[in-house]
Design an enzyme around this catalytic site. Structure first.
Site, PDB file in Angstrom:
ATOM      1  N   ARG A 271       0.860  -1.174   0.000  1.00 45.28           N
ATOM      2  CA  ARG A 271       0.000   0.000   0.000  1.00 45.28           C
ATOM      3  C   ARG A 271       0.904   1.234   0.000  1.00 45.28           C
ATOM      4  O   ARG A 271       1.466   1.591   1.020  1.00 45.28           O
ATOM      5  CB  ARG A 271      -0.880  -0.022   1.250  1.00 45.28           C
ATOM      6  CG  ARG A 271      -2.006   0.980   1.243  1.00 45.28           C
ATOM      7  CD  ARG A 271      -2.641   1.052   2.609  1.00 45.28           C
ATOM      8  NE  ARG A 271      -1.764   1.701   3.560  1.00 45.28           N
ATOM      9  CZ  ARG A 271      -1.658   1.380   4.847  1.00 45.28           C
ATOM     10  NH1 ARG A 271      -2.368   0.407   5.348  1.00 45.28           N
ATOM     11  NH2 ARG A 271      -0.838   2.047   5.636  1.00 45.28           N
ATOM     12  N   HIS A 275      -3.093   4.464   4.976  1.00 45.36           N
ATOM     13  CA  HIS A 275      -4.341   3.693   5.088  1.00 45.36           C
ATOM     14  C   HIS A 275      -5.520   4.515   4.559  1.00 45.36           C
ATOM     15  O   HIS A 275      -6.289   4.055   3.712  1.00 45.36           O
ATOM     16  CB  HIS A 275      -4.557   3.301   6.554  1.00 45.36           C
ATOM     17  CG  HIS A 275      -5.918   2.784   6.867  1.00 45.36           C
ATOM     18  ND1 HIS A 275      -6.430   1.648   6.289  1.00 45.36           N
ATOM     19  CD2 HIS A 275      -6.878   3.250   7.705  1.00 45.36           C
ATOM     20  CE1 HIS A 275      -7.655   1.437   6.751  1.00 45.36           C
ATOM     21  NE2 HIS A 275      -7.948   2.393   7.616  1.00 45.36           N
ATOM     22  N   TYR A 284       4.936   4.424  11.158  1.00 47.38           N
ATOM     23  CA  TYR A 284       5.158   2.978  11.240  1.00 47.38           C
ATOM     24  C   TYR A 284       5.967   2.388  10.086  1.00 47.38           C
ATOM     25  O   TYR A 284       6.147   1.179  10.027  1.00 47.38           O
ATOM     26  CB  TYR A 284       3.827   2.235  11.386  1.00 47.38           C
ATOM     27  CG  TYR A 284       2.782   2.546  10.315  1.00 47.38           C
ATOM     28  CD1 TYR A 284       2.807   1.889   9.093  1.00 47.38           C
ATOM     29  CD2 TYR A 284       1.778   3.488  10.543  1.00 47.38           C
ATOM     30  CE1 TYR A 284       1.852   2.163   8.128  1.00 47.38           C
ATOM     31  CE2 TYR A 284       0.821   3.763   9.585  1.00 47.38           C
ATOM     32  CZ  TYR A 284       0.863   3.096   8.372  1.00 47.38           C
ATOM     33  OH  TYR A 284      -0.068   3.376   7.422  1.00 47.38           O
TER      34      TYR A 284
END
Lengths: 378, 334
Positions: A271, A275, A284
């Site tokens: 990805r 998100h 992260y």
């Protein structure tokens, strides 16, 4: 003297005969994700298919960019981007026949659009307009599912029902890597295998469940390995290799249609965007990691192959980009119009009929609206 | 024309008959759940269905409630009418997400395009000496979920008629079967099941003028017994069987309460946050000026369902109902 010898004439009763229910070897996934582009196998891939996928990937990337831009303009409440995952999204739609069904999750708007659903209708959920803006029966696309993995048992049930009715319909269900931890994933896989339902599960392993990396999600060798425990084949494929995803998914769909039962496909992808627009991916993961995946971009991979085979000239490239721009401009224009929602619709589809309680509440709302209108007119 | 004499039947037999008749009438009706096939269900409600209609129409599923209900959703999407059995009340909880997020909302989220004509049969309630997790009354959860219908029969005729209605409904129905009434008997002509009041209407089971007992399911016989016992006190109690909690029949309930001026809601479910609070509030909102006393609730205590050896202290019984009725009189006189 061993313990058994000490016990003299004692002979334990042997357990009843046991044998494995099925041979696990054919169910095991490949050791590494299956690839076509950049390998010798690419030479035999159908040029028409590759060009068709190329045009869809270019349009898909543009769709993701446009939808992301719409969130920044406040036209979409949220958009979970599938940038970087376009190969999985467009191929999921491309391998299905008209009579088949697609079961998308909330990140799969692009798969829904690739299936033929009007992009504006596909985006109503994310716009804050009605939850499902399209009729699921028109293109045989289930509503986008926000709860994780809960759409998977639906796909199994629908495929099972179709087979009971004698229809050769296949259901393809999409889920993310995080979704594979949910109970509904497990139950859907188990039901599908027990019933030998004509269903294909495509896990888009994009590395993160919001911020949680796969290593904290599962201890399995791969997500494809989970299939073996249910008694269905697991297939591992490079999710950024559109030709490989197409070959593996078409094989699984064909197998399901011919009565071979379900398959679990894990597509390893990434990805590239966060998100959603509410996420801070910098917390992260490193930019360096993102860059290694950008270098393995699904569009670039296909472009290289097409160029290498002399199938991609400037005209084709320009035509693909122009078509994508036209789609994006149309989407932008239509999304910039305010949707016309009707307050009465709150009560329209709760039950097939109505109830005295809902009629009372509808009347209350009408009175409130009348008072508002009067206030506004004063 | 042959005449078939009425003979005693149980509620369990009436439910079996309803399933059988529904399956015979409509090939889209599929029964599924744990043990419903060869065994005929742990309460034998699905007895004989697999033999008569085949395993494709009466299916033993893997042991997984979310999977049972989730696959039933997919089957309903494809035009079938699944009838799901959840073996016991508390066993239905793993399927709660499917129920709330999909079954109840599918029609709404697709703006009417995708109805969910499925029936979820749940044997519920206590009084049979069941061990932990076998005696819950979970109706408040279902009532609080928009999009679901909640039916609960208390008579054998209703068990048949309301289950047929649930299966024929184009909406999802949570069909709560009072398991301690499974073996209650009534005379019944098996060839000619009785007509029942339409679902959504409450029925006055006993006429009376002193106060109204509002009840349903397993508590109906207890209320009827209490009404008989109350005659000795000079109280003439009306007993209303709600039959369906959703939709709720305000009309019948309020007509009765306006006539008697007093009401007690009786159910096994816990009182706090339970169905009785909703019912008492509705009655108070609509009948306040007719009330001679506050609407009282006689419910199970607000405790996790107790072990079988203590359940008689938990379940609303005749004495607790009569005590409440007595308090209604006191409120009225002082």
């Amino acid at each position: 003297m061993t313990v058994m010898e000490q016990r003299g004439a004692y002979r334990p009763t042997p357990p009843p005969a046991w044998q494995p229910r099925t041979d696990p070897a054919p169910l095991l996934p490949d050791a590494r994700p299956y690839r076509v582009l950049g390998t010798e196998a690419a030479g035999s891939a159908d040029p028409d298919l590759l060009l068709r996928l190329y045009r869809r990937l270019v349009a898909g990337r543009r769709f993701n960019a446009q939808a992301t831009a719409l969130t920044k303009q406040g036209r979409l409440a949220v958009y979970p981007s599938s940038t970087g995952q376009e190969a999985c999204e467009v191929v999921a739609a491309a391998v299905l026949q008209d009579r088949d069904w697609l079961f998308p999750s909330y990140r799969d708007t692009l798969a829904v659009v690739s299936r033929g659903v009007d992009p504006v209708q596909a985006l109503t959920l994310l716009r804050g307009d009605w939850h499902t803006g399209y009729d699921p029966y028109e293109h045989r696309v289930a509503p986008l599912s926000t709860p994780l993995a809960t759409q998977l048992p639906h796909a199994v049930g629908l495929a099972h029902a179709a087979r009971l009715k004698g229809d050769d319909v296949v259901a393809l269900a999409l889920v993310g890597d995080g979704g594979t931890s949910e109970g509904d994933f497990h139950e859907a896989m188990n039901f599908a295998a027990v019933w030998q339902a004509p269903v294909v599960f495509l896990v888009q392993n994009n590395g993160f469940a919001i911020s949680v990396p796969l290593a904290k999600q599962t201890a399995a060798p791969s997500l494809a390995h989970k299939a073996v425990g249910y008694g269905m084949p697991g297939r591992l494929v490079d999710g950024n290799d559109a030709a490989a995803v197409h070959e593996v998914l078409s094989g699984a769909v064909r197998r399901a249609r011919e009565g071979g039962g379900p398959t679990l496909v894990e597509a390893v992808t990434y990805r590239v965007d966060a998100h959603t627009n509410a996420d801070d991916a910098g917390r992260y993961r490193s930019d360096a990691e993102v860059e290694t995946w950008r270098a393995h971009d699904p569009i670039a991979l296909l472009e290289e192959e097409l160029t290498h085979r002399g199938l991609l000239d400037d005209d084709t490239r320009t035509a693909a980009r122009d078509a994508a721009e036209t789609m994006a401009a149309d989407l932008r224009a239509r999304m910039n119009e305010d949707p016309a929602l009707r307050p009465d619709d709150l009560f329209a589809h709760v039950h097939a009929g109505s109830t005295a309680q809902l009629r009372e509440q509808a009347e209350q709302l009408r009175a409130e609206l009348a008072a508002e209108a009067e206030e506004a007119g004063r | 024309m042959t005449t078939v004499a009425a003979r005693p039947a149980t509620m369990a037999q009436a439910l079996t008959r309803a399933l059988r008749d529904a399956m015979a009438a409509d090939p889209a009706v599929h029964v599924m759940g744990e043990d419903v096939g060869t065994l005929g269900g742990v309460f034998r409600i699905t007895d004989g269905l697999a033999a008569e209609f085949g395993e494709d129409r009466c299916t033993d599923t893997p042991l997984a409630e979310a999977g049972i209900l989730g696959t039933a959703v997919g089957m309903a999407m494809y035009g079938l009418r699944p009838v799901v059995e959840m073996q016991f009340d508390a066993f239905a909880y793993p399927s709660f997400e499917q129920l709330v997020s999909h079954v109840a909302k599918m029609r709404n989220r697709t703006r009417g395009a995708m109805p969910m004509p499925l029936t979820i049969r749940i044997p519920y309630g206590g009084g049979i000496g069941g061990v932990e997790h076998h005696s819950d009354s979970s109706e408040a959860y279902y009532m609080a979920t928009p999009g679901l219908h909640v039916y609960t029969p208390a008579t054998i005729a209703d068990a048949y008629g309301m289950l047929r209605a649930a299966i024929a409904s184009d909406d999802p129905v949570v069909f709560l079967e009072p398991k301690r009434l499974y073996w209650s008997k009534d005379t019944w002509n098996p060839e000619d099941p009785p007509a029942v009041e339409p679902v959504g209407r409450a029925v006055v089971r006993r006429r009376g003028g002193s106060a109204t007992l509002l009840t349903y399911g397993p508590s109906l016989p207890v209320c009827l017994e209490a009404a008989e016992a109350a005659r000795e006190e000079g109280w003439d109690l009306e007993v209303v069987d709600l039959r369906s909690l959703v939709p709720f029949d305000d009309e019948t309930v309020c007509a009765s309460v306006r006539r008697t001026g007093r009401a007690v809601v009786v159910h096994e479910s816990t009182g706090f946050g339970g169905p009785g609070g909703e019912i008492a509030a509705r009655v108070t909102e609509r009948c306040f000026h007719h009330l001679e006393a506050p609407v009282l609730r006689v419910a199970g205590f607000d405790v996790p369902y107790p072990p079988p050896m203590l359940e008689r202290h938990h379940l609303p019984g005749v004495d607790r109902i009569l005590d409440a009725v007595g308090r209604l009189q006191w409120e009225a006189e002082n």
